[in-house]
Design an enzyme around this catalytic site. Structure first.
Site, PDB file in Angstrom:
ATOM      1  N   LYS A 238       0.832  -1.216   0.000  1.00 51.83           N
ATOM      2  CA  LYS A 238       0.000   0.000   0.000  1.00 51.83           C
ATOM      3  C   LYS A 238       0.862   1.260   0.000  1.00 51.83           C
ATOM      4  CE  LYS A 238      -3.408   2.778   0.219  1.00 51.83           C
ATOM      5  NZ  LYS A 238      -4.257   3.075  -0.953  1.00 51.83           N
ATOM      6  N   CYS A 292      -2.995  11.320   2.165  1.00 52.76           N
ATOM      7  CA  CYS A 292      -2.448  10.021   1.769  1.00 52.76           C
ATOM      8  C   CYS A 292      -1.095  10.205   1.096  1.00 52.76           C
ATOM      9  CB  CYS A 292      -3.443   9.335   0.837  1.00 52.76           C
ATOM     10  SG  CYS A 292      -5.040   9.119   1.632  1.00 52.76           S
TER      11      CYS A 292
HETATM   12  N1  LIG Z   1      -9.156   8.955   1.579  1.00 48.52           N
HETATM   13  C1  LIG Z   1      -8.642   8.096   0.732  1.00 48.52           C
HETATM   14  O1  LIG Z   1      -8.603   8.317  -0.488  1.00 48.52           O
HETATM   15  C2  LIG Z   1      -8.078   6.813   1.241  1.00 48.52           C
HETATM   16  C3  LIG Z   1      -7.749   6.661   2.596  1.00 48.52           C
HETATM   17  N2  LIG Z   1      -7.178   5.490   2.997  1.00 48.52           N
HETATM   18  C4  LIG Z   1      -6.867   5.244   4.412  1.00 48.52           C
HETATM   19  O2  LIG Z   1      -8.099   5.292   5.151  1.00 48.52           O
HETATM   20  C5  LIG Z   1      -7.946   6.148   6.266  1.00 48.52           C
HETATM   21  C6  LIG Z   1      -9.250   6.868   6.488  1.00 48.52           C
HETATM   22  O3  LIG Z   1      -9.390   7.752   5.401  1.00 48.52           O
HETATM   23  P1  LIG Z   1     -10.688   8.615   5.219  1.00 48.52           P
HETATM   24  O4  LIG Z   1     -11.907   7.739   5.327  1.00 48.52           O
HETATM   25  O5  LIG Z   1     -10.489   9.423   3.982  1.00 48.52           O
HETATM   26  O6  LIG Z   1     -10.645   9.597   6.485  1.00 48.52           O
HETATM   27  P2  LIG Z   1     -11.776  10.625   6.926  1.00 48.52           P
HETATM   28  O7  LIG Z   1     -11.076  11.709   7.657  1.00 48.52           O
HETATM   29  O8  LIG Z   1     -12.664  10.949   5.772  1.00 48.52           O
HETATM   30  O9  LIG Z   1     -12.682   9.765   7.944  1.00 48.52           O
HETATM   31  C7  LIG Z   1     -12.148   9.284   9.142  1.00 48.52           C
HETATM   32  C8  LIG Z   1     -13.338   8.980  10.052  1.00 48.52           C
HETATM   33  O10 LIG Z   1     -12.842   8.327  11.227  1.00 48.52           O
HETATM   34  C9  LIG Z   1     -13.470   8.889  12.347  1.00 48.52           C
HETATM   35  N3  LIG Z   1     -12.634   8.659  13.534  1.00 48.52           N
HETATM   36  C10 LIG Z   1     -11.550   9.355  13.952  1.00 48.52           C
HETATM   37  N4  LIG Z   1     -11.081   8.815  15.094  1.00 48.52           N
HETATM   38  C11 LIG Z   1     -11.860   7.743  15.389  1.00 48.52           C
HETATM   39  C12 LIG Z   1     -11.873   6.765  16.421  1.00 48.52           C
HETATM   40  N5  LIG Z   1     -10.968   6.789  17.404  1.00 48.52           N
HETATM   41  N6  LIG Z   1     -12.819   5.804  16.390  1.00 48.52           N
HETATM   42  C13 LIG Z   1     -13.733   5.770  15.395  1.00 48.52           C
HETATM   43  N7  LIG Z   1     -13.786   6.666  14.381  1.00 48.52           N
HETATM   44  C14 LIG Z   1     -12.849   7.638  14.397  1.00 48.52           C
HETATM   45  C15 LIG Z   1     -13.654  10.357  12.008  1.00 48.52           C
HETATM   46  O11 LIG Z   1     -14.671  10.924  12.815  1.00 48.52           O
HETATM   47  C16 LIG Z   1     -14.043  10.263  10.542  1.00 48.52           C
HETATM   48  O12 LIG Z   1     -15.436  10.118  10.376  1.00 48.52           O
HETATM   49  C17 LIG Z   1      -6.811   7.091   5.884  1.00 48.52           C
HETATM   50  O13 LIG Z   1      -6.108   7.550   6.980  1.00 48.52           O
HETATM   51  C18 LIG Z   1      -5.953   6.258   4.987  1.00 48.52           C
HETATM   52  O14 LIG Z   1      -4.988   5.596   5.786  1.00 48.52           O
HETATM   53  C19 LIG Z   1      -6.898   4.473   2.114  1.00 48.52           C
HETATM   54  C20 LIG Z   1      -7.223   4.604   0.794  1.00 48.52           C
HETATM   55  C21 LIG Z   1      -7.869   5.749   0.273  1.00 48.52           C
HETATM   56  C1  LIG Z   2      -1.528   5.279  -5.873  1.00 43.61           C
HETATM   57  C2  LIG Z   2      -2.814   6.023  -5.984  1.00 43.61           C
HETATM   58  O1  LIG Z   2      -3.292   6.325  -7.037  1.00 43.61           O
HETATM   59  N1  LIG Z   2      -3.417   6.334  -4.824  1.00 43.61           N
HETATM   60  C3  LIG Z   2      -4.685   7.021  -4.836  1.00 43.61           C
HETATM   61  C4  LIG Z   2      -4.586   8.224  -3.909  1.00 43.61           C
HETATM   62  O2  LIG Z   2      -5.790   8.910  -4.023  1.00 43.61           O
HETATM   63  P1  LIG Z   2      -5.901  10.479  -3.594  1.00 43.61           P
HETATM   64  O3  LIG Z   2      -7.329  10.734  -3.290  1.00 43.61           O
HETATM   65  O4  LIG Z   2      -4.865  10.800  -2.578  1.00 43.61           O
HETATM   66  O5  LIG Z   2      -5.646  11.338  -4.908  1.00 43.61           O
HETATM   67  P2  LIG Z   2      -4.491  11.370  -5.990  1.00 43.61           P
HETATM   68  O6  LIG Z   2      -5.168  11.284  -7.319  1.00 43.61           O
HETATM   69  O7  LIG Z   2      -3.413  10.419  -5.702  1.00 43.61           O
HETATM   70  O8  LIG Z   2      -3.937  12.874  -5.826  1.00 43.61           O
HETATM   71  C5  LIG Z   2      -3.127  13.238  -4.751  1.00 43.61           C
HETATM   72  C6  LIG Z   2      -2.664  14.671  -5.051  1.00 43.61           C
HETATM   73  O9  LIG Z   2      -1.771  14.671  -6.161  1.00 43.61           O
HETATM   74  C7  LIG Z   2      -2.257  15.503  -7.199  1.00 43.61           C
HETATM   75  N2  LIG Z   2      -1.922  14.851  -8.477  1.00 43.61           N
HETATM   76  C8  LIG Z   2      -2.368  13.585  -8.718  1.00 43.61           C
HETATM   77  C9  LIG Z   2      -2.001  12.952  -9.881  1.00 43.61           C
HETATM   78  C10 LIG Z   2      -1.174  13.613 -10.828  1.00 43.61           C
HETATM   79  O10 LIG Z   2      -0.841  13.093 -11.897  1.00 43.61           O
HETATM   80  N3  LIG Z   2      -0.760  14.879 -10.546  1.00 43.61           N
HETATM   81  C11 LIG Z   2      -1.108  15.511  -9.386  1.00 43.61           C
HETATM   82  O11 LIG Z   2      -0.713  16.664  -9.168  1.00 43.61           O
HETATM   83  C12 LIG Z   2      -3.749  15.636  -6.945  1.00 43.61           C
HETATM   84  O12 LIG Z   2      -4.258  16.838  -7.460  1.00 43.61           O
HETATM   85  C13 LIG Z   2      -3.801  15.614  -5.419  1.00 43.61           C
HETATM   86  O13 LIG Z   2      -3.532  16.873  -4.881  1.00 43.61           O
HETATM   87  O14 LIG Z   2      -4.327   7.814  -2.583  1.00 43.61           O
HETATM   88  C14 LIG Z   2      -5.295   6.889  -2.049  1.00 43.61           C
HETATM   89  C15 LIG Z   2      -4.825   6.510  -0.652  1.00 43.61           C
HETATM   90  O15 LIG Z   2      -3.884   5.775  -0.548  1.00 43.61           O
HETATM   91  O16 LIG Z   2      -5.421   6.999   0.275  1.00 43.61           O
HETATM   92  C16 LIG Z   2      -5.358   5.653  -2.938  1.00 43.61           C
HETATM   93  O17 LIG Z   2      -6.273   4.718  -2.415  1.00 43.61           O
HETATM   94  C17 LIG Z   2      -5.727   6.062  -4.333  1.00 43.61           C
HETATM   95  O18 LIG Z   2      -5.787   4.909  -5.169  1.00 43.61           O
END
Ligand SMILES: NC(=O)C1=CN([C@@H]2O[C@H](COP(=O)(O)OP(=O)(O)OC[C@H]3O[C@@H](n4cnc5c(N)ncnc54)[C@H](O)[C@@H]3O)[C@@H](O)[C@H]2O)C=CC1
Ligand SMILES: CC(=O)N[C@@H]1[C@@H](OP(=O)(O)OP(=O)(O)OC[C@H]2O[C@@H](n3ccc(=O)[nH]c3=O)[C@H](O)[C@@H]2O)O[C@H](C(=O)O)[C@@H](O)[C@@H]1O
Length: 454
Positions: A238, A292
């Site tokens: 990841k 992220c």
């Molecule tokens: N946002 C993304 O694109 C992705 C995120 N992730 C992973 O997933 C994690 C979560 O991401 P998001 O859902 O975007 O975060 P988010 O900030 O949108 O949601 C986090 C949620 O967890 C809750 N929370 C915080 N502390 C808590 C606790 N102690 N017990 C229960 N709930 C609690 C918050 O109130 C909030 O609703 C990230 O930190 C990252 O590691 C993985 C892939 C994609």
């Molecule tokens: C490897 C990968 O593509 N990871 C994705 C990424 O999603 P995330 O929502 O963080 O958005 P992102 O498209 O990676 O963009 C991150 C940042 O980088 C910028 N960005 C992105 C792609 C690019 O070519 N140029 C650029 O400037 C975006 O505008 C943004 O500010 O991070 C997520 C995560 O790990 O949380 C992951 O699940 C998603 O699949």
């Protein structure tokens, strides 16, 4: 074993036929608790809910919990999620609570998807995950399975969570399962991603954990499940995906800086270079935001001993990109005998990317701060978030044209900005497009596109 007892036999360590375990899972015989109901957690809870009919979502935010129990979806711009949440709550497949320990006592499968962030000094912060692990441990029972989906610094499950769960629950290592099952999902397409856009990676603390986790996710995903050697390998998969992205975006941003000196359209050169199958140069932009991609390098740099100069260098390139955008603007104002100090600048966008209500590490906000530092009067417009904590006056996207702006910087390409009447700005207004979405010909005026030039 009686039919009733067999139906409720544990998952981890079960010697029942695999199909019996699968049908028990699908029948809700292994209730699921999902900890964290945010941009990722709510879609994940939804897919577990539609698969098993027995999910309890846990969040510390009471407004999140109340909203979900009213059948409402607080996560915006996720196709299908509003209806799914409403339907699942209505038929009793999904409920939400702030009571993590109570949920843990009732659940047999525990899915952790709470934030893993970094501190002010860029140290990985796994405190939320460990706090949730303590809650789970209080309710952990023999045969349970803990699936961590929050991205973690490699080694965290092995060195921190496994000992913590054992110690706090009093269970032995071979009495419950622990697996790292990373979420490879993007906001804006979360349901499609969770349901199977990408193969699901699972890595267990032991072979039985891997088996149990692979069974669970094979029922959830339409894609394949890829078991890997252990939790650390899965954690590394990841993080490596994110490191690849940060380094490659840094390359794109650095190449874009050659635009004026070379006098070429660097984006054209990138697009053509990418016609080679081994070349995948990413898109230049205003910088890298979200919690992220800009955070994951620190899960290596400030967690492990081995030096990683490339990761550090890519981070510094991306972190400097918002300032580079302001430098471009300052240069173009000076070409017209203007100055940045005392000018009025409208920044379009505050979130880190279009359509996602997330401002952590947003380059758009760094642009606002740099403009403010250099004496500009800053207006910021974003359809999803306000300008709280940002040195800028928030303005509605429909009001942007009324501002007598010396410059407009498009930092985040929200769809809502398509409605802006660019002719309403004075012809002297400098336009900077960091996302390559404005067309000079269509607008009938000069636009400086990062990576293409004027
Ligand atoms: N946002 C993304 O694109 C992705 C995120 N992730 C992973 O997933 C994690 C979560 O991401 P998001 O859902 O975007 O975060 P988010 O900030 O949108 O949601 C986090 C949620 O967890 C809750 N929370 C915080 N502390 C808590 C606790 N102690 N017990 C229960 N709930 C609690 C918050 O109130 C909030 O609703 C990230 O930190 C990252 O590691 C993985 C892939 C994609
Ligand atoms: C490897 C990968 O593509 N990871 C994705 C990424 O999603 P995330 O929502 O963080 O958005 P992102 O498209 O990676 O963009 C991150 C940042 O980088 C910028 N960005 C992105 C792609 C690019 O070519 N140029 C650029 O400037 C975006 O505008 C943004 O500010 O991070 C997520 C995560 O790990 O949380 C992951 O699940 C998603 O699949």
């Amino acid at each position: 074993m009686s039919e009733h007892a067999e139906r409720f036999a544990p998952l981890y360590g079960s010697d029942r036929p695999e199909e019996a375990q699968r049908s028990s899972f699908r029948d809700g015989a292994f209730p699921v608790a999902v900890y964290g109901l945010g941009k990722m957690g709510l879609p994940i809870a939804g897919v577990f809910g539609e698969t098993t009919g027995a999910v309890t979502g846990v969040d510390i935010d009471e407004s999140v919990v109340e909203g979900i129990n009213d059948g409402e979806c607080h996560v915006r711009n996720e196709p299908g999620l509003d209806d799914l949440v409403a339907d699942l709550v209505d038929d009793g497949s999904l409920r939400a609570t702030t009571d993590a320990v109570g949920a843990a006592e009732d659940a047999r499968i525990h899915v952790v998807i709470v934030p893993t962030l970094i501190t002010e000094d860029h140290q990985p912060d796994t405190s939320v995950v460990t706090s949730v692990a303590r809650d789970i441990a209080e309710g952990l029972a023999p045969g349970d399975l803990v699936c961590v989906e929050s991205t973690l610094p490699p080694g965290t499950c092995r060195d921190v969570l496994a000992p913590l769960l054992r110690y706090e629950s009093g269970l032995e290592a071979d009495e419950f399962g622990l697996a790292f099952c990373p979420e490879r999902t993007s906001s804006g397409r979360a349901l499609a991603d969770v349901r199977g856009a990408h193969p699901k990676v699972v890595g267990g603390d032991d072979a039985e954990s891997t088996r149990a986790a692979a069974l669970v996710y094979d029922e959830l995903t339409t894609n394949e499940v890829i078991p890997v050697s252990d939790t650390t390998t899965a954690e590394a998969v990841k993080v490596f995906e994110g490191l690849y992205r940060d380094v490659n975006i840094a390359l794109a941003n650095e190449l874009a800086r050659f635009t004026d000196e070379l006098g070429i359209d660097v984006r054209e050169a990138i697009d053509v270079a990418n016609t080679q199958p081994y070349c995948d140069i990413h898109d230049p932009g205003p910088g890298v935001g979200g919690h992220c991609i800009p955070y994951y390098p620190y899960f290596m740099l400030n967690w492990l001993e081995t030096p990683a100069p490339l990761l550090a260098s890519a981070r510094s390139v991306n972190d400097a990109t918002p300032v580079h955008v302001v430098d471009l603007l300052e240069a173009r104002l000076e070409e017209r005998d203007g100055t940045l100090g005392g000018s009025t600048v409208v920044v379009l966008g505050l979130t880190y990317r279009a359509g996602v209500a997330e401002t952590r590490a947003s380059p758009a906000i760094d642009i606002c701060r740099t403009l403010d530092d250099r004496g500009a009067t800053v207006y910021a417009s974003d359809p999803l978030v306000d300008a709280e904590g940002v040195p800028a006056t928030w303005v509605h996207p429909e009001e942007v044209g009324a501002i007598d702006a010396d410059a407009v910087v498009l930092a985040t390409d929200h769809d809502e900005f398509d409605a802006i009447d660019w002719r309403s700005f004075p012809s002297s207004t400098v336009l900077i497009d960091t996302r390559d979405v404005l067309d000079s010909d269509r607008l009938g005026r000069d636009v400086y596109v990062v990576g293409r030039g004027a």
